[in-house]
Motif scaffolding. Structure first.
Motif, PDB file in Angstrom:
ATOM      1  N   ARG A   1      66.798  10.009  22.141  1.00 36.70           N
ATOM      2  CA  ARG A   1      65.478  10.152  21.510  1.00 36.70           C
ATOM      3  C   ARG A   1      65.672  10.378  20.014  1.00 36.70           C
ATOM      4  NH1 ARG A   1      61.904  13.874  24.630  1.00 36.70           N
ATOM      5  NH2 ARG A   1      61.257  11.898  25.559  1.00 36.70           N
TER       6      ARG A   1
ATOM      7  N   GLN B   1      57.887  13.872  25.804  1.00 36.57           N
ATOM      8  CA  GLN B   1      58.599  14.385  26.982  1.00 36.57           C
ATOM      9  C   GLN B   1      57.621  14.736  28.097  1.00 36.57           C
ATOM     10  OE1 GLN B   1      62.032  14.441  27.430  1.00 36.57           O
ATOM     11  NE2 GLN B   1      61.373  14.782  29.545  1.00 36.57           N
ATOM     12  N   GLY B   2      56.487  15.310  27.742  1.00 36.11           N
ATOM     13  CA  GLY B   2      55.478  15.645  28.741  1.00 36.11           C
ATOM     14  C   GLY B   2      54.976  14.420  29.480  1.00 36.11           C
TER      15      GLY B   2
ATOM     16  N   ALA C   1      47.777  20.135  23.940  1.00 37.90           N
ATOM     17  CA  ALA C   1      48.581  18.992  23.497  1.00 37.90           C
ATOM     18  C   ALA C   1      48.649  18.946  21.976  1.00 37.90           C
ATOM     19  CB  ALA C   1      48.020  17.693  24.059  1.00 37.90           C
TER      20      ALA C   1
ATOM     21  N   ASP D   1      62.397   6.318  22.054  1.00 39.01           N
ATOM     22  CA  ASP D   1      63.246   6.683  23.189  1.00 39.01           C
ATOM     23  C   ASP D   1      64.073   5.485  23.624  1.00 39.01           C
ATOM     24  OD1 ASP D   1      62.328   9.273  23.343  1.00 39.01           O
ATOM     25  OD2 ASP D   1      61.184   8.990  25.197  1.00 39.01           O
TER      26      ASP D   1
ATOM     27  N   LEU E   1      51.490  20.830  20.458  1.00 34.74           N
ATOM     28  CA  LEU E   1      52.838  20.380  20.763  1.00 34.74           C
ATOM     29  C   LEU E   1      53.355  19.467  19.650  1.00 34.74           C
ATOM     30  CD1 LEU E   1      52.369  19.426  24.530  1.00 34.74           C
ATOM     31  CD2 LEU E   1      53.422  21.505  23.620  1.00 34.74           C
ATOM     32  N   ASN E   2      54.675  19.451  19.474  1.00 37.26           N
ATOM     33  CA  ASN E   2      55.251  18.524  18.501  1.00 37.26           C
ATOM     34  C   ASN E   2      55.412  17.150  19.160  1.00 37.26           C
ATOM     35  OD1 ASN E   2      57.911  18.194  19.678  1.00 37.26           O
ATOM     36  ND2 ASN E   2      58.400  20.247  18.930  1.00 37.26           N
TER      37      ASN E   2
ATOM     38  N   ALA F   1      57.913  15.211  19.951  1.00 35.60           N
ATOM     39  CA  ALA F   1      58.921  15.107  21.012  1.00 35.60           C
ATOM     40  C   ALA F   1      58.429  15.757  22.303  1.00 35.60           C
ATOM     41  CB  ALA F   1      60.239  15.728  20.562  1.00 35.60           C
ATOM     42  N   ASP F   2      57.739  16.895  22.185  1.00 32.74           N
ATOM     43  CA  ASP F   2      57.209  17.576  23.368  1.00 32.74           C
ATOM     44  C   ASP F   2      56.128  16.747  24.056  1.00 32.74           C
ATOM     45  OD1 ASP F   2      58.882  19.782  22.998  1.00 32.74           O
ATOM     46  OD2 ASP F   2      57.352  20.913  21.889  1.00 32.74           O
ATOM     47  N   ILE F   3      55.288  16.082  23.273  1.00 37.58           N
ATOM     48  CA  ILE F   3      54.228  15.241  23.826  1.00 37.58           C
ATOM     49  C   ILE F   3      54.843  14.075  24.602  1.00 37.58           C
ATOM     50  CG2 ILE F   3      52.340  13.655  23.234  1.00 37.58           C
ATOM     51  CD1 ILE F   3      51.782  15.623  20.835  1.00 37.58           C
TER      52      ILE F   3
ATOM     53  N   PHE G   1      48.145  12.701  28.050  1.00 39.60           N
ATOM     54  CA  PHE G   1      48.912  12.636  26.808  1.00 39.60           C
ATOM     55  C   PHE G   1      48.484  11.475  25.912  1.00 39.60           C
ATOM     56  CE2 PHE G   1      51.633  15.212  29.502  1.00 39.60           C
ATOM     57  CZ  PHE G   1      51.992  16.220  28.632  1.00 39.60           C
TER      58      PHE G   1
ATOM     59  N   ASP H   1      57.795  13.172  31.764  1.00 32.26           N
ATOM     60  CA  ASP H   1      57.884  14.001  32.977  1.00 32.26           C
ATOM     61  C   ASP H   1      56.766  13.644  33.956  1.00 32.26           C
ATOM     62  OD1 ASP H   1      60.094  15.280  31.861  1.00 32.26           O
ATOM     63  OD2 ASP H   1      58.957  17.055  31.242  1.00 32.26           O
TER      64      ASP H   1
END
Length: 115
Positions: A73, A13-14, A3, A82, A6-7, A9-11, A30, A17
């Protein structure tokens, strides 16, 4: 990939999801241990990972078809804003929400919800 690698946005988004999959363990992974959920400019609604876990376990049990659809986003530094459209169940309650995520150390440290 961890984690921390990750950037922002990826965190976010994860965790979105994992929220949509109602995977409580993945969702909580997260969040920082001392993460805070709050209303925008208002009261804290959950403080600490245990409280966030308890809140979402109840949410997932009550609304097993709950989904949040990402509409937009914005990423500014370590903050992610978001716009999500939430559907509790087919034909059920719907609403827009704008969570403002503050990240620190590769984890979500705070979320302020604008409703």
């Amino acid at each position: 990939m961890t984690a921390a690698a990750l950037n922002p946005a990826d965190i976010v988004q994860g965790q979105l999801d994992a929220y949509n999959a109602q995977d409580l363990d993945a969702f909580c992974a997260f969040y920082a241990d001392d993460a805070v959920l709050a209303g925008y400019g208002g009261a804290v609604t959950a403080q600490g990972l245990a409280a966030i876990r308890e809140r979402h376990a109840k949410l997932f049990a009550e609304f097993p078809q709950n989904k949040a659809e990402l509409k937009n986003r914005i990423v500014v530094g370590s903050n992610v804003i978001d716009h999500e459209f939430v559907t509790r169940s087919p034909g059920g309650e719907t609403f827009d929400v704008a969570p403002i995520y503050t990240l620190a150390g590769g984890k979500i440290a705070r979320v302020d919800f604008v409703k």
